[in-house]
Enzyme design. Structure first.
Site, PDB file in Angstrom:
ATOM      1  N   HIS A  99       0.824  -1.223   0.000  1.00 38.10           N
ATOM      2  CA  HIS A  99       0.000   0.000   0.000  1.00 38.10           C
ATOM      3  C   HIS A  99       0.848   1.259   0.000  1.00 38.10           C
ATOM      4  CE1 HIS A  99      -2.143  -3.279   2.164  1.00 38.10           C
ATOM      5  NE2 HIS A  99      -3.046  -3.011   1.258  1.00 38.10           N
TER       6      HIS A  99
HETATM    7  S1  FES Z   1       1.589  -0.417   3.384  1.00 39.09           S
HETATM    8 FE1  FES Z   1       0.090  -1.891   3.771  1.00 39.09          FE
HETATM    9  S2  FES Z   1       1.221  -3.662   4.301  1.00 39.09           S
HETATM   10 FE2  FES Z   1       2.722  -2.123   3.937  1.00 39.09          FE
END
Ligand code: FES
Length: 178
Positions: A137
Site C-alpha cells: 500500500h
Molecule cells: S503499506 Fe500496507 S502492508 Fe505495507
C-alpha cells in the site's frame, strides 16, 4: 460382528477402515495440539537456538543491506554510509508520523538493524534509494526504518540484539533455563 456387518462383508471392511483412519487422524490432532504446549514448558537447546540468530557483518559492504532470518521473520541489516547517517539525523520529516530520533534506533551509527515487516499489514518492504518501499500500500521507511508516508502507523520494529564483536551481532535474547 453386528447383523449389519454379517449382511455385507465389503461394507463391514470399509467401515472398519474408516474407523481406523478416523482414530489415527484424531490421535495426530491431539499430538499436534499438545506439542507447542509441551515444547513451551521445556525449551530444548534447539528451540533456544532458533530464537536467536548470529550474523556476520563483515561481508556487508558500506551502503549495502543484508536480510537474515530471525524467528521466521526477515531482519534488514543496513551498513550505512556517513551520508546516509547524516541524512536521517537531519531529516525533520521523519519527526511527523512516529517521531523517533535515529540515535535511539541504533547501537552504532553505521549499523541499522530492523525487522523487515511493514507495520501496516505485515508485507515485506523492498529496498529503494534512501529507504524501503512497501509494495502493498505504498508505505515508505527511511534509512532509519522510520515511516515517512503511507498507511503504516509505526516505524519498523527494532529487534533485540547485541554486538558480540565489531563484526558480529546476536539477534534475539538467549532465555535463561530454570
Ligand atoms: S503499506 Fe500496507 S502492508 Fe505495507
Amino acid at each position: 460382528m453386528s447383523d449389519e456387518d454379517s449382511k455385507d462383508p465389503k461394507e463391514s471392511g470399509r467401515r472398519h477402515f474408516l474407523e481406523t483412519v478416523t482414530g489415527v487422524v484424531a490421535g495426530a490432532g491431539v499430538c499436534g495440539a499438545a506439542w507447542p504446549f509441551i515444547s513451551s514448558m521445556n525449551p530444548t537447546t534447539d528451540v533456544l537456538a532458533k530464537s536467536t540468530s548470529e550474523v556476520e557483518l563483515g561481508d556487508i559492504a558500506v551502503g549495502e543491506t543484508k536480510t537474515v532470518d530471525w524467528q521466521g521473520k526477515p531482519v534488514f541489516i543496513l551498513h550505512r554510509t556517513p551520508e546516509q547517517i547524516s541524512e536521517v539525523r537531519n531529516d525533520q520529516s521523519a519527526q511527523t508520523k512516529d517521531p523517533e530520533q535515529d540515535e535511539k534506533r541504533v547501537q552504532k551509527p553505521q549499523w541499522l538493524v530492523v525487522v523487515g515487516l511493514c507495520t501496516h499489514l505485515g508485507c515485506v518492504p523492498l529496498r529503494k534509494d534512501k529507504g524501503w518501499l512497501c509494495p502493498c500500500h505504498g508505505s515508505f521507511y527511511d534509512d532509519s526504518g522510520r515511516v515517512l508516508r503511507g498507511p503504516a502507523p509505526k516505524n519498523l520494529i527494532l529487534p533485540p540484539y547485541e554486538f558480540l564483536s565489531d563484526n558480529k551481532i546476536l539477534i534475539g535474547k538467549v532465555e535463561e533455563q530454570s
